[in-house]
Motif scaffolding. Structure first.
Motif, PDB file in Angstrom:
ATOM      1  N   VAL A 216       1.257   4.454  10.652  1.00 17.11           N
ATOM      2  CA  VAL A 216       0.354   5.539  10.283  1.00 17.11           C
ATOM      3  C   VAL A 216      -0.131   5.394   8.850  1.00 17.11           C
ATOM      4  O   VAL A 216      -1.291   5.646   8.538  1.00 17.11           O
ATOM      5  CB  VAL A 216       1.050   6.903  10.479  1.00 17.11           C
ATOM      6  CG1 VAL A 216       0.217   8.039   9.887  1.00 17.11           C
ATOM      7  CG2 VAL A 216       1.311   7.157  11.959  1.00 17.11           C
ATOM      8  N   GLU A 217       0.755   4.970   7.954  1.00 14.09           N
ATOM      9  CA  GLU A 217       0.393   4.902   6.531  1.00 14.09           C
ATOM     10  C   GLU A 217      -0.326   3.593   6.214  1.00 14.09           C
ATOM     11  O   GLU A 217      -0.175   2.593   6.895  1.00 14.09           O
ATOM     12  CB  GLU A 217       1.647   5.064   5.658  1.00 14.09           C
ATOM     13  CG  GLU A 217       2.444   3.804   5.394  1.00 14.09           C
ATOM     14  CD  GLU A 217       3.189   3.260   6.602  1.00 14.09           C
ATOM     15  OE1 GLU A 217       3.796   2.193   6.482  1.00 14.09           O
ATOM     16  OE2 GLU A 217       3.156   3.884   7.674  1.00 14.09           O
ATOM     17  N   LYS A 281       8.886   6.465   9.678  1.00 15.77           N
ATOM     18  CA  LYS A 281       8.683   7.078   8.364  1.00 15.77           C
ATOM     19  C   LYS A 281       7.258   7.567   8.188  1.00 15.77           C
ATOM     20  O   LYS A 281       7.004   8.582   7.520  1.00 15.77           O
ATOM     21  CB  LYS A 281       9.045   6.084   7.254  1.00 15.77           C
ATOM     22  CG  LYS A 281       9.106   6.716   5.873  1.00 15.77           C
ATOM     23  CD  LYS A 281       9.658   5.752   4.836  1.00 15.77           C
ATOM     24  CE  LYS A 281       9.820   6.442   3.484  1.00 15.77           C
ATOM     25  NZ  LYS A 281      10.396   5.518   2.468  1.00 15.77           N
ATOM     26  N   GLY A 282       6.312   6.872   8.810  1.00 12.80           N
ATOM     27  CA  GLY A 282       4.929   7.330   8.756  1.00 12.80           C
ATOM     28  C   GLY A 282       4.590   8.303   9.871  1.00 12.80           C
ATOM     29  O   GLY A 282       3.864   9.280   9.667  1.00 12.80           O
ATOM     30  N   LEU A 283       5.153   8.060  11.068  1.00 13.05           N
ATOM     31  CA  LEU A 283       4.756   8.834  12.242  1.00 13.05           C
ATOM     32  C   LEU A 283       5.255  10.270  12.216  1.00 13.05           C
ATOM     33  O   LEU A 283       4.478  11.203  12.466  1.00 13.05           O
ATOM     34  CB  LEU A 283       5.261   8.143  13.512  1.00 13.05           C
ATOM     35  CG  LEU A 283       4.995   8.898  14.814  1.00 13.05           C
ATOM     36  CD1 LEU A 283       3.492   9.001  15.076  1.00 13.05           C
ATOM     37  CD2 LEU A 283       5.703   8.229  15.983  1.00 13.05           C
ATOM     38  N   LEU A 284       6.534  10.482  11.926  1.00 10.23           N
ATOM     39  CA  LEU A 284       7.099  11.824  12.079  1.00 10.23           C
ATOM     40  C   LEU A 284       6.514  12.844  11.094  1.00 10.23           C
ATOM     41  O   LEU A 284       6.219  13.978  11.495  1.00 10.23           O
ATOM     42  CB  LEU A 284       8.622  11.772  11.993  1.00 10.23           C
ATOM     43  CG  LEU A 284       9.299  10.938  13.099  1.00 10.23           C
ATOM     44  CD1 LEU A 284      10.804  11.096  13.046  1.00 10.23           C
ATOM     45  CD2 LEU A 284       8.768  11.308  14.481  1.00 10.23           C
ATOM     46  N   THR A 338      13.578  15.783  11.145  1.00  6.34           N
ATOM     47  CA  THR A 338      12.897  17.064  10.948  1.00  6.34           C
ATOM     48  C   THR A 338      11.411  16.863  10.688  1.00  6.34           C
ATOM     49  O   THR A 338      10.641  17.827  10.721  1.00  6.34           O
ATOM     50  CB  THR A 338      13.498  17.835   9.766  1.00  6.34           C
ATOM     51  OG1 THR A 338      13.231  17.127   8.545  1.00  6.34           O
ATOM     52  CG2 THR A 338      14.998  18.014   9.934  1.00  6.34           C
ATOM     53  N   GLY A 339      10.998  15.627  10.399  1.00  3.64           N
ATOM     54  CA  GLY A 339       9.598  15.356  10.107  1.00  3.64           C
ATOM     55  C   GLY A 339       9.198  15.619   8.670  1.00  3.64           C
ATOM     56  O   GLY A 339       8.017  15.545   8.336  1.00  3.64           O
ATOM     57  N   LEU A 340      10.178  15.889   7.798  1.00  3.13           N
ATOM     58  CA  LEU A 340       9.855  16.177   6.398  1.00  3.13           C
ATOM     59  C   LEU A 340       9.631  14.909   5.572  1.00  3.13           C
ATOM     60  O   LEU A 340       9.202  14.985   4.423  1.00  3.13           O
ATOM     61  CB  LEU A 340      10.978  17.010   5.761  1.00  3.13           C
ATOM     62  CG  LEU A 340      11.193  18.403   6.369  1.00  3.13           C
ATOM     63  CD1 LEU A 340      12.383  19.097   5.702  1.00  3.13           C
ATOM     64  CD2 LEU A 340       9.931  19.247   6.223  1.00  3.13           C
TER      65      LEU A 340
END
Length: 480
Positions: A216-217, A281-284, A338-340
């Motif tokens: 994603v990033e 790390k990028g997706l969540l 948690t997606g944080l």
């Protein structure tokens, strides 16, 4: 006229996308393991990590008991459809689990295994699955649970026509459009979601994309589509491809959730913990941000991480190493469930003990080379040697180490039973760790709830997971 209708539906879905609802990040847990966590340990582990939704590939009562009262939303699967072919069978199944529905948070019930993917070649099977979908939902409705428990199918990208270069190219294959239209009307009538199972490492190959399009990033590839839509990662691309397919079936408003998305950590050329860590790390954080996709901006995308643990008994090597945890309950890599986006390892499972530091290794005797190969093949046929495959973490070790790895895996699968380290006199047990810097020779956990229910019933693997893995094994061949 058709193109104007599609454009209108596109604008309508953009307008309706902003809901203000938060996306859910859940996790999948399968139990095709030689050494597996017990349900109560899994419940504790999910709660430690702030995970509030879980998808499981069974509906066994021991699992339902463990999740009862936990507050964790549960997505179940029904695999033996032979007992659900008519309404009475479905009602009996629902009534047998009513006490768990009363005290647990069951949300979805998955029916069968990718019926539309297999329906491309077996229409009778597809029609049978659809009938179960209808009858089971009717039974739930009739006992008063239909307002929050929905029956659904899982869908994969091979249900779409091939040679897609941008999401707006997507539409369902002609062979399944009639049945798909019926199913979509059913989902609309029952306010049930359309579930997409993503396999990004496969889909990158299917759609002939740059491997970095997985992340994603920091986008390295840009795909431009209609109405100035821009795609920079495989997750958005596949999601909106399905949304476009739904639009073309005149079902633009059905909620789409991602029932499976993950990255392999071994047994695959680009499968390792570093790439898996970067992928999540990028997706969540992207999912939890409710950014949505170009076609559904601001829409929450409920997403289920695949998977909690490895499943080293699946017949397809490629699907054995998708877990974020080792069998001993220790995390493989950093991931914030948690997606944080925190740079943290998830909590470890409690109450798990490793077996003694012992390994079964090859003694190096090559007098009868054919016997060595016979024993090596036997070990690998009855255990997990996927790490030895091309691209695997143990792919570059010596022949002697290869044989030792296979012998040790069999020894550990059998919980260090000394009779499992015979191999016709070619092996011995050692307390010296044979691991290399790149290749770990595991010591597994003590025996827990290892009884394989399906094997006891006469299956070698669970019907659901066995079919899933065989399907994935053939997916690329089908597309090619």
């Amino acid at each position: 006229m058709a193109s104007k209708s599609i454009h209108f539906l596109y604008l309508l879905i953009i307008w309706m996308a902003k809901t203000g609802v938060e996306a859910t990040i859940g996790i999948n847990w399968g139990r095709e393991n030689a050494q597996r966590l017990i349900p109560s340990q899994v419940v504790d582990l999910l709660l430690q990590n702030g995970v509030r939704e879980a998808r499981v590939y069974t509906s066994r009562e021991d699992l339902l008991q463990a999740f009862t009262g936990s507050g964790i939303g549960l997505m179940l699967s029904v695999n033996d459809l032979s007992i659900l072919r008519d309404y009475n069978g479905c009602m009996k199944w629902v009534q047998s689990r009513m006490r768990y529905f009363n005290s647990s948070s069951v949300r979805l019930i998955y029916v069968g295994t990718y019926p539309f993917a297999f329906g491309l070649k077996d229409k009778a099977q597809l029609r049978g699955n659809i009938q179960v979908l209808y009858n089971l939902q009717k039974a739930l409705n009739d006992v008063g649970w239909g307002h929050h428990v929905k029956t659904v199918f899982s869908h994969t990208s091979n249900e779409l026509k091939p040679n897609i270069r941008k999401p707006s190219d997507a539409e369902f294959r002609d062979e399944i459009k009639l049945e798909m239209a019926e199913t979509l009307r059913f989902l609309e009538q029952n306010n049930a979601p359309f579930v997409v199972d993503m396999i990004p490492s496969f889909e990158l190959e299917i759609f002939k994309m740059d491997p970095l399009f997985a992340f994603v990033e920091k986008p390295t590839q840009v795909i431009k589509d209609l109405n100035e839509a821009v795609y920079t990662n495989i997750f958005e691309f596949v999601y909106d491809a399905f949304v476009w397919a739904l639009i073309k079936m005149k079902a633009p408003n059905i909620k789409v959730i991602v029932g499976q998305v993950g990255w392999p950590t071994d047994g695959y050329a680009r499968g390792n913990t570093s790439i898996a860590e970067r992928f999540f790390k990028g997706l969540l954080p992207y999912v939890s941000s409710n950014k949505g996709t170009p076609l559904r901006p601001g829409a929450p995308i409920d997403t289920f991480v695949h998977a909690l643990t490895d499943e080293n008994k699946l017949p397809d090597f490629f699907m054995r190493h998708w877990g974020i945890y080792h069998s001993n309950g220790k995390p493989k890599f950093k991931i914030d469930l948690t997606g944080l986006g925190r740079d943290i390892y998830p909590s470890s499972a409690k109450g798990i003990m490793r077996m003694p530091e012992r390994w079964c290794v090859y003694n190096g005797n090559r007098t009868d080379y054919s016997m060595v190969m016979k024993q090596l093949n036997y070990a690998c046929m009855n255990t997990d040697c996927s790490s030895l495959k091309s691209g695997g973490s143990c792919n570059n070790i010596t022949f002697k180490q290869n044989v030792s790895f296979a012998f040790n895996m069999y020894f550990q699968f059998k919980f260090q039973d000394e009779k499992a380290c015979l191999f016709n006199g070619l092996s011995f047990i050692t307390v010296e760790n044979p691991s290399t810097p790149e290749c770990t020779f595991p010591v597994e956990v003590v025996r827990g709830q290892q009884e394989n229910y399906y094997k006891a019933k006469g299956y070698h693997h669970s019907p659901n997971n066995c079919v899933v893995s065989l399907f994935l094994l053939s997916l690329l061949l089908f597309w090619n």
